[in-house]
Design a protein around this motif. Structure first.
Motif, PDB file in Angstrom:
ATOM      1  N   TYR A 295      41.923 -46.691  -2.415  1.00  0.00           N
ATOM      2  CA  TYR A 295      40.939 -47.642  -1.883  1.00  0.00           C
ATOM      3  C   TYR A 295      40.044 -48.176  -2.971  1.00  0.00           C
ATOM      4  CZ  TYR A 295      42.232 -45.631   2.523  1.00  0.00           C
ATOM      5  OH  TYR A 295      42.928 -45.215   3.607  1.00  0.00           O
ATOM      6  N   LYS A 296      39.520 -49.365  -2.703  1.00  0.00           N
ATOM      7  CA  LYS A 296      38.447 -49.813  -3.571  1.00  0.00           C
ATOM      8  C   LYS A 296      37.185 -49.045  -3.180  1.00  0.00           C
ATOM      9  CE  LYS A 296      37.732 -53.951  -0.741  1.00  0.00           C
ATOM     10  NZ  LYS A 296      37.460 -55.386  -0.851  1.00  0.00           N
ATOM     11  N   GLY A 297      36.121 -49.247  -3.884  1.00  0.00           N
ATOM     12  CA  GLY A 297      34.894 -48.509  -3.590  1.00  0.00           C
ATOM     13  C   GLY A 297      34.431 -47.797  -4.827  1.00  0.00           C
ATOM     14  N   ASP A 298      33.181 -48.087  -5.219  1.00  0.00           N
ATOM     15  CA  ASP A 298      32.600 -47.497  -6.417  1.00  0.00           C
ATOM     16  C   ASP A 298      31.482 -46.544  -5.977  1.00  0.00           C
ATOM     17  OD1 ASP A 298      31.006 -46.932  -8.593  1.00  0.00           O
ATOM     18  OD2 ASP A 298      31.195 -48.938  -9.470  1.00  0.00           O
ATOM     19  N   PRO A 299      31.728 -45.225  -6.108  1.00  0.00           N
ATOM     20  CA  PRO A 299      30.745 -44.256  -5.614  1.00  0.00           C
ATOM     21  C   PRO A 299      29.385 -44.371  -6.311  1.00  0.00           C
ATOM     22  CG  PRO A 299      32.508 -43.152  -6.844  1.00  0.00           C
ATOM     23  CD  PRO A 299      32.936 -44.570  -6.658  1.00  0.00           C
ATOM     24  N   ALA A 300      29.372 -44.788  -7.578  1.00  0.00           N
ATOM     25  CA  ALA A 300      28.093 -44.916  -8.297  1.00  0.00           C
ATOM     26  C   ALA A 300      27.253 -46.039  -7.683  1.00  0.00           C
ATOM     27  CB  ALA A 300      28.345 -45.167  -9.782  1.00  0.00           C
ATOM     28  N   LYS A 301      27.912 -47.140  -7.340  1.00  0.00           N
ATOM     29  CA  LYS A 301      27.194 -48.231  -6.666  1.00  0.00           C
ATOM     30  C   LYS A 301      26.780 -47.808  -5.262  1.00  0.00           C
ATOM     31  CE  LYS A 301      29.167 -52.192  -9.084  1.00  0.00           C
ATOM     32  NZ  LYS A 301      30.318 -53.114  -9.056  1.00  0.00           N
ATOM     33  N   GLY A 302      27.644 -47.046  -4.605  1.00  0.00           N
ATOM     34  CA  GLY A 302      27.318 -46.551  -3.270  1.00  0.00           C
ATOM     35  C   GLY A 302      26.080 -45.668  -3.290  1.00  0.00           C
ATOM     36  N   LYS A 303      25.981 -44.836  -4.317  1.00  0.00           N
ATOM     37  CA  LYS A 303      24.837 -43.907  -4.425  1.00  0.00           C
ATOM     38  C   LYS A 303      23.508 -44.663  -4.485  1.00  0.00           C
ATOM     39  CE  LYS A 303      23.257 -39.794  -6.942  1.00  0.00           C
ATOM     40  NZ  LYS A 303      21.826 -40.120  -6.891  1.00  0.00           N
ATOM     41  N   LEU A 304      23.496 -45.826  -5.126  1.00  0.00           N
ATOM     42  CA  LEU A 304      22.249 -46.606  -5.222  1.00  0.00           C
ATOM     43  C   LEU A 304      21.748 -46.991  -3.828  1.00  0.00           C
ATOM     44  CD1 LEU A 304      23.187 -49.003  -8.192  1.00  0.00           C
ATOM     45  CD2 LEU A 304      21.797 -46.912  -8.286  1.00  0.00           C
ATOM     46  N   ILE A 305      22.681 -47.364  -2.965  1.00  0.00           N
ATOM     47  CA  ILE A 305      22.305 -47.726  -1.585  1.00  0.00           C
ATOM     48  C   ILE A 305      21.911 -46.473  -0.798  1.00  0.00           C
ATOM     49  CG2 ILE A 305      23.161 -48.715   0.598  1.00  0.00           C
ATOM     50  CD1 ILE A 305      25.052 -50.470  -1.113  1.00  0.00           C
ATOM     51  N   VAL A 306      22.699 -45.425  -0.957  1.00  0.00           N
ATOM     52  CA  VAL A 306      22.426 -44.178  -0.227  1.00  0.00           C
ATOM     53  C   VAL A 306      21.024 -43.667  -0.559  1.00  0.00           C
ATOM     54  CG1 VAL A 306      23.071 -41.745   0.015  1.00  0.00           C
ATOM     55  CG2 VAL A 306      24.850 -43.519   0.010  1.00  0.00           C
ATOM     56  N   ASP A 307      20.688 -43.619  -1.850  1.00  0.00           N
ATOM     57  CA  ASP A 307      19.379 -43.096  -2.253  1.00  0.00           C
ATOM     58  C   ASP A 307      18.246 -43.893  -1.624  1.00  0.00           C
ATOM     59  OD1 ASP A 307      20.444 -41.047  -3.699  1.00  0.00           O
ATOM     60  OD2 ASP A 307      20.249 -42.019  -5.650  1.00  0.00           O
ATOM     61  N   GLN A 308      18.411 -45.201  -1.537  1.00  0.00           N
ATOM     62  CA  GLN A 308      17.330 -46.045  -1.011  1.00  0.00           C
ATOM     63  C   GLN A 308      17.271 -46.081   0.507  1.00  0.00           C
ATOM     64  OE1 GLN A 308      16.911 -50.016  -2.504  1.00  0.00           O
ATOM     65  NE2 GLN A 308      17.331 -49.395  -4.598  1.00  0.00           N
ATOM     66  N   VAL A 309      18.440 -46.046   1.148  1.00  0.00           N
ATOM     67  CA  VAL A 309      18.463 -46.364   2.581  1.00  0.00           C
ATOM     68  C   VAL A 309      18.953 -45.209   3.465  1.00  0.00           C
ATOM     69  CG1 VAL A 309      19.168 -48.063   4.292  1.00  0.00           C
ATOM     70  CG2 VAL A 309      19.067 -48.726   1.883  1.00  0.00           C
ATOM     71  N   CYS A 310      20.062 -44.597   3.105  1.00  0.00           N
ATOM     72  CA  CYS A 310      20.750 -43.696   4.040  1.00  0.00           C
ATOM     73  C   CYS A 310      20.290 -42.245   3.921  1.00  0.00           C
ATOM     74  CB  CYS A 310      22.264 -43.737   3.820  1.00  0.00           C
ATOM     75  SG  CYS A 310      22.888 -45.331   3.258  1.00  0.00           S
ATOM     76  N   ALA A 311      19.837 -41.870   2.717  1.00  0.00           N
ATOM     77  CA  ALA A 311      19.519 -40.461   2.437  1.00  0.00           C
ATOM     78  C   ALA A 311      18.480 -39.894   3.400  1.00  0.00           C
ATOM     79  CB  ALA A 311      19.045 -40.302   1.001  1.00  0.00           C
ATOM     80  N   ALA A 312      17.530 -40.724   3.804  1.00  0.00           N
ATOM     81  CA  ALA A 312      16.455 -40.255   4.682  1.00  0.00           C
ATOM     82  C   ALA A 312      17.009 -39.612   5.942  1.00  0.00           C
ATOM     83  CB  ALA A 312      15.535 -41.417   5.061  1.00  0.00           C
ATOM     84  N   CYS A 313      18.098 -40.130   6.465  1.00  0.00           N
ATOM     85  CA  CYS A 313      18.664 -39.578   7.697  1.00  0.00           C
ATOM     86  C   CYS A 313      19.916 -38.731   7.465  1.00  0.00           C
ATOM     87  CB  CYS A 313      19.000 -40.703   8.666  1.00  0.00           C
ATOM     88  SG  CYS A 313      17.531 -41.559   9.246  1.00  0.00           S
ATOM     89  N   HIS A 314      20.759 -39.143   6.520  1.00  0.00           N
ATOM     90  CA  HIS A 314      22.038 -38.446   6.347  1.00  0.00           C
ATOM     91  C   HIS A 314      22.026 -37.442   5.198  1.00  0.00           C
ATOM     92  CE1 HIS A 314      24.167 -40.796   9.376  1.00  0.00           C
ATOM     93  NE2 HIS A 314      23.593 -41.888   8.886  1.00  0.00           N
ATOM     94  N   GLY A 315      20.903 -37.359   4.448  1.00  0.00           N
ATOM     95  CA  GLY A 315      20.837 -36.467   3.288  1.00  0.00           C
ATOM     96  C   GLY A 315      21.379 -37.165   2.057  1.00  0.00           C
TER      97      GLY A 315
END
Ligand code: HEM
Ligand code: HEM
Length: 179
Positions: A1-21
């Protein structure tokens, strides 16, 4: 699959981490753990929230600003995190939970969950989601959502959930949380 985990982490840290860890292991039991979940499954769920075919006000709001690439990127990040083992909170549910998970209910034609989701809940990439160590209350909600068919539609899981009693749902969810 495509998908860059390093770029994903930038979004996760800002938005998703609060609820999903930050590592996808969520603390609150209403929010699913996403660590180690199959990448394509995560991507498909985000697409469904954005399209409005899977209905949850919070997640529809979270998914709508994400581009297709963003979705692949966060899915890549979460899929590469390690799921932390958990213990089932309510051990009294283990006998019935284990029975449903490993053997189903012959009388009511509930199949063994294990047949698709695997003996340890690992699922199968591209086909069946991982359930290992998922929060029991989240699982119960999903089973009821599949059964009702309004907020979440999947024929296979709707057929199964609609044959399950509330007691079976609760017990199997507890069992899964400790897998
Ligand atoms: C469900 C991803 C932000 C709360 C989900 C699911 C995914 C996901 C893939 C479905 C999981 C599954 O089917 O197993 C993300 C991403 C986020 C994000 C990539 C950031 C862009 C948030 C935030 C919250 C949240 C900030 C809390 C305010 C929830 C809840 C569910 C959920 C409650 C369960 C929805 C339901 O019952 O169907 N999320 N999430 N998420 N997320 Fe998020
Ligand atoms: C999804 C539980 C049996 C196929 C799910 C989910 C749960 C679940 C909780 C949602 C996962 C999440 O949101 O992260 C169970 C239980 C079962 C069972 C408790 C036994 C009573 C099966 C069987 C099959 C199956 C036998 C295959 C024939 C699927 C598929 C999905 C799914 C394809 C993904 C649905 C989607 O894309 O929305 N299951 N499952 N499950 N399950 Fe099961």
């Amino acid at each position: 699959y495509k998908g860059d985990p390093a770029k994903g982490k930038l979004i996760v840290d800002q938005v998703c981490a609060a609820c999903h860890g930050a590592d996808g292991n969520s603390a609150a039991s209403a929010n699913p753990t996403l660590a180690g979940q199959h990448q394509k499954y995560l991507y498909e769920q985000l697409k469904a929230f954005k399209a409005g075919t899977r209905k949850n006000p919070t997640m529809m709001g979270m998914a709508s600003p994400l581009s297709d690439d963003d979705m692949w990127n966060v899915a890549a990040y979460f899929s590469q995190q390690k799921v932390k083992p958990r213990e089932a909170a309510d051990k009294t549910q283990m006998p019935l939970g284990k029975k449903v998970y490993t053997a189903g209910n012959f009388g009511t034609k509930v199949p063994a969950c294990m047949a698709c989701h695997g003996p340890a809940g690992a699922g199968m990439p591209d086909r069946y989601p991982r359930l290992t160590a998922q929060h029991a209350p989240y699982i119960v909600k999903q089973l009821n959502d599949f059964k009702a068919g309004a907020d979440r539609q999947n024929q296979t899981m709707a057929d199964i959930a609609s044959r399950m009693s509330d007691a079976e749902m609760k017990a199997v969810a507890e069992y899964i949380s400790g897998l």
